[in-house]
Design an enzyme around this catalytic site. Sequence first.
Site, mmCIF file in Angstrom:
data_model
loop_
_atom_site.group_PDB
_atom_site.id
_atom_site.type_symbol
_atom_site.label_atom_id
_atom_site.label_comp_id
_atom_site.label_asym_id
_atom_site.label_seq_id
_atom_site.Cartn_x
_atom_site.Cartn_y
_atom_site.Cartn_z
ATOM 1 C CG HIS A 102 -2.091 0.809 1.258
ATOM 2 N ND1 HIS A 102 -2.485 1.582 0.209
ATOM 3 C CD2 HIS A 102 -2.975 1.087 2.269
ATOM 4 C CE1 HIS A 102 -3.557 2.288 0.555
ATOM 5 N NE2 HIS A 102 -3.870 2.009 1.804
ATOM 6 C CG HIS A 135 -4.137 0.887 -8.196
ATOM 7 N ND1 HIS A 135 -5.479 0.864 -7.943
ATOM 8 C CD2 HIS A 135 -3.578 1.710 -7.275
ATOM 9 C CE1 HIS A 135 -5.723 1.653 -6.916
ATOM 10 N NE2 HIS A 135 -4.596 2.169 -6.489
ATOM 11 C CG ASP A 144 3.058 4.398 -3.609
ATOM 12 O OD1 ASP A 144 3.111 5.490 -3.040
ATOM 13 O OD2 ASP A 144 2.268 3.498 -3.286
#
Length: 425
Positions: free
Chosen positions: A268, A307, A363
């Site tokens: 995450h 994702h 990210d």
Amino acid sequence: MPNETLTVTDNRTGLNYTLPLFRGNIRATDLRQIRTGPDDFGVMSYDPAFLNTACCQSSITYIDGDKGVLCYRGYPIEALAETCSFLEVAHLLLFGHLPEADELKDWDDKIRQHALVHENVKKFMDGFHHDAHPMGMLVSTLAALSTFYPSARHVKDPGERDLQVLRLVAKVPTIAAYAYRHSLGLPYVYPDDTLGYAENFMSMLWKRTELKYNVNPVLAKALNILFILHADHEQNCGTTAMRSVGSSLPDPYVTAAAAAAALSGPLHGGANEEVLHMLDEIGSVENIPAYIAKVKAGEFRLMGFGHRVYKNYDPRARIIKQTAEQVFAISGRNPKLDIALELEKIALEDPYFVQRKLYPNVDFYSGIIYQAMGFSTDMFTVLFAIPRMVGWLAQWQEMLEDSEQKIARPRQIYVGETQPAPVGV
Ligand code: ACO
């Protein structure tokens, strides 16, 4: 008007059931009427990791994962990132509309007033080991705030809730900065109420002996954009923790600590830190093909890729990529960017990634830009948690006001022993 129902035939009994569709979906509890007999519990839906289960109705964030669209309260993320301050977006997420000038002033003033933390919070943080991870310090200190504000447990009182929301949004940068300063053995810097949200955070992080921290406006603007991009992302793992834990009605400090704990995991929010470790491990552009081969062989995952919802380019990653150029103009180009760009290029052409619709997520580039701005790697997830606090709180408020919500309590399919050997035999 189309017939908004679904007809299900139970082939075990030959019976037909007409299930009403609710906004195009079935209610899982409607399945319970499908039974083989009076002793049968009825059909449940089995959905480990909630791949296809909506747990709420929400009007906060909209994602179209196939098209790569992200909107907060109907506004596209690109427009918000370009034109708004983080506190305007926070107001939008928490209160449902972009603030008028006087509302924004009021909201901003209150946030500035509440940025200080109790002196005992400093003492509490002093107890952490010198090399404690800042995310561990953040999670623990958020939970500890619960002990400073006992009335926060009155979560059904909207006035109390609003006060805790204000406190949490205002104090999370202070706690994050204190965690950073603690890890460096530097004295804590008190909030400066003449500075805006991102600027004050930078001052609390990086001010040394000067009387007033000299904020670089390009870096402050970049941080403001990064905060906006990370503010909410509907029912992700951290937000699900916020809603689930919050559903048993604890105060928002311990609830937000649970959400932050969920965010800290490498799958995450912790992925941004892992991306930097990965780029270090790859070392140079020539080593990318061998690294990709190992990913495809299943040895490890390409961090910052893939994702659950986006099966297209994450729009946040695209904005971060653009913002990175402005930061690099100040900081100098981060050499890791070349590795990241080549990695992305190779991965986006490789059938393994194409077939699985694996694209860079938020990210992938955030760590590179954070590093160029001067943040240490272990602060990356903390930087994610600061703006995400707004999303957690907006979702928490929405959950508490939703008359359909109850304590979260999933079912299971029991597969253990039903007739164990007698005890003692
Ligand atoms: N690298 C290589 N392969 C991957 C990756 C990846 N990053 N992500 C998914 N896959 C593969 C899986 O191995 C699987 O392949 P298979 O069908 O051959 O078994 C397929 O793609 C589907 O993967 P799932 O694990 O089922 O996808 P899921 O939706 O459960 O996972 C997740 C999403 C956790 C984000 C995953 O893509 C991942 O681990 N990515 C790396 C970590 C990361 O970047 N996390 C940050 C996400 S964004 C955020 O949280 C803010």
